[in-house]
Design a protein around this motif. Structure first.
Motif, PDB file in Angstrom:
ATOM      1  N   ALA A 166       0.826  -1.202   0.000  1.00  0.00           N
ATOM      2  CA  ALA A 166       0.000   0.000   0.000  1.00  0.00           C
ATOM      3  C   ALA A 166       0.865   1.259   0.000  1.00  0.00           C
ATOM      4  N   MET A 177      -5.087   2.721  -6.811  1.00  0.00           N
ATOM      5  CA  MET A 177      -5.404   1.546  -6.006  1.00  0.00           C
ATOM      6  C   MET A 177      -5.983   0.445  -6.879  1.00  0.00           C
ATOM      7  N   ASN A 186      -7.358   0.114   2.721  1.00  0.00           N
ATOM      8  CA  ASN A 186      -7.977  -1.122   2.249  1.00  0.00           C
ATOM      9  C   ASN A 186      -6.950  -2.029   1.591  1.00  0.00           C
ATOM     10  N   MET A 187      -5.911  -1.418   1.021  1.00  0.00           N
ATOM     11  CA  MET A 187      -4.892  -2.216   0.348  1.00  0.00           C
ATOM     12  C   MET A 187      -4.064  -3.025   1.329  1.00  0.00           C
ATOM     13  N   TYR A 219      -8.776  -6.135  -0.666  1.00  0.00           N
ATOM     14  CA  TYR A 219      -8.319  -5.579  -1.944  1.00  0.00           C
ATOM     15  C   TYR A 219      -8.782  -6.458  -3.105  1.00  0.00           C
ATOM     16  N   GLU A 249     -11.607  -5.624  -6.179  1.00  0.00           N
ATOM     17  CA  GLU A 249     -11.269  -5.745  -7.596  1.00  0.00           C
ATOM     18  C   GLU A 249     -12.169  -6.766  -8.273  1.00  0.00           C
ATOM     19  N   ILE A 305      -2.149  -8.311  -7.433  1.00  0.00           N
ATOM     20  CA  ILE A 305      -2.361  -7.949  -6.042  1.00  0.00           C
ATOM     21  C   ILE A 305      -1.659  -8.944  -5.125  1.00  0.00           C
TER      22      ILE A 305
END
Length: 267
Positions: A115, A125, A217-218, A224, A228, A262
């Motif tokens: 992050a 993000m 949130n990441m 995450y 997505e 991610i």
């Protein structure tokens, strides 16, 4: 949370770097262990904040009476923790404390670093480099002008900025606000499809529903991935209703690539 105040050194101000929560990074703990210190001109210029990282929950506290404090702040206990860490230099002690934290919270710490890296590099993000439905429907302005107008109105009503990028960089995304609690910004390519607009609106909606945690949130890799996936599933469902089986396959592939990025921290 970080609080910044304006004061004059002659006011006798003192400051402290106060951690909150149970997972404060070792460097922040070390700074906090110094306790209350006299505020100087260097402090006012921001030297106290040289160490601020993604997901930092520390508070820059100020007092003028020499006795006030922040509830739960115990610099003596923090100093004892620092003194008991292995090593003869402050760097060795901080690294020793980091190793201890990694043993307990390794994956979460790695996610927090992803992050912080994303924010420093200015990456979004949640973003995409492809807009396959555009090949079938063209721009949102052409295919769904009323639906696009509703999306834009929703963004404006909720304080979310949006802008059209005409630089040709081939990127669309939702950029969270660096300050938690504030709405972010959507960047769209000129001519983006209605599907792409729906995708990025979903990211903004998820950020809003989370309380505008944005980059924080990441730090939660599962959250995450969930965000997505929801945005891509929205596009996939739209493509299925349109009968574009070939686009559905491409979107599923893009979804998996995004999840892989991610998971591997390549965002």
């Amino acid at each position: 949370m970080r609080s910044f105040f304006c004061w004059c050194p002659r006011d006798g101000a003192e400051f402290a770097w106060v951690p909150h929560g149970s997972e404060t990074c070792p460097m922040c703990l070390t700074i906090a262990s110094n306790g209350w210190r006299k505020a100087s001109k260097k402090t006012m210029k921001g030297d106290h904040a040289d160490h601020i990282h993604g997901n930092c929950d520390c508070e820059f506290a100020i007092r003028f009476d020499g006795k006030s404090t922040v509830e739960g702040y115990d610099p003596d206990a923090l100093r004892e923790q620092y003194d008991n860490a292995e090593g003869s230099t402050w760097k060795q002690k901080v690294n020793s404390m980091r190793r201890d934290q990694y043993k307990v919270n390794g994956e979460k710490i790695r996610a927090q670093k992803r992050a912080a890296y994303a924010r420093r590099k200015g990456y979004r993000m949640m973003h995409t480099y492809d807009d396959p439905i555009r090949e079938k429907l063209g721009s949102a302005e052409e295919s769904h002008p009323k639906k696009l107008a509703k999306i834009k109105k929703w963004l404006i009503d909720n304080g979310i900025k949006y802008r059209i990028d005409t630089s040709g960089r081939k990127i669309m995304g939702y950029m969270p606000n660096p300050r938690p609690g504030k709405p972010g910004e959507i960047v769209m390519e000129s001519g983006a499809s209605i599907s792409a607009w729906m995708h990025e609106r979903q990211h903004a909606l998820d950020d809003m529903n989370s309380g505008w945690k944005g980059f924080r949130n990441m730090a939660n890799i599962n959250k995450y991935i969930e965000f997505e996936s929801k945005a891509y599933d929205l596009e996939i469902d739209f493509a299925q209703k349109c009968g574009y089986d070939d686009i559905v396959k491409r979107l599923r592939k893009l979804k998996q690539e995004a999840i892989d990025q991610i998971t591997e921290g390549d965002v």
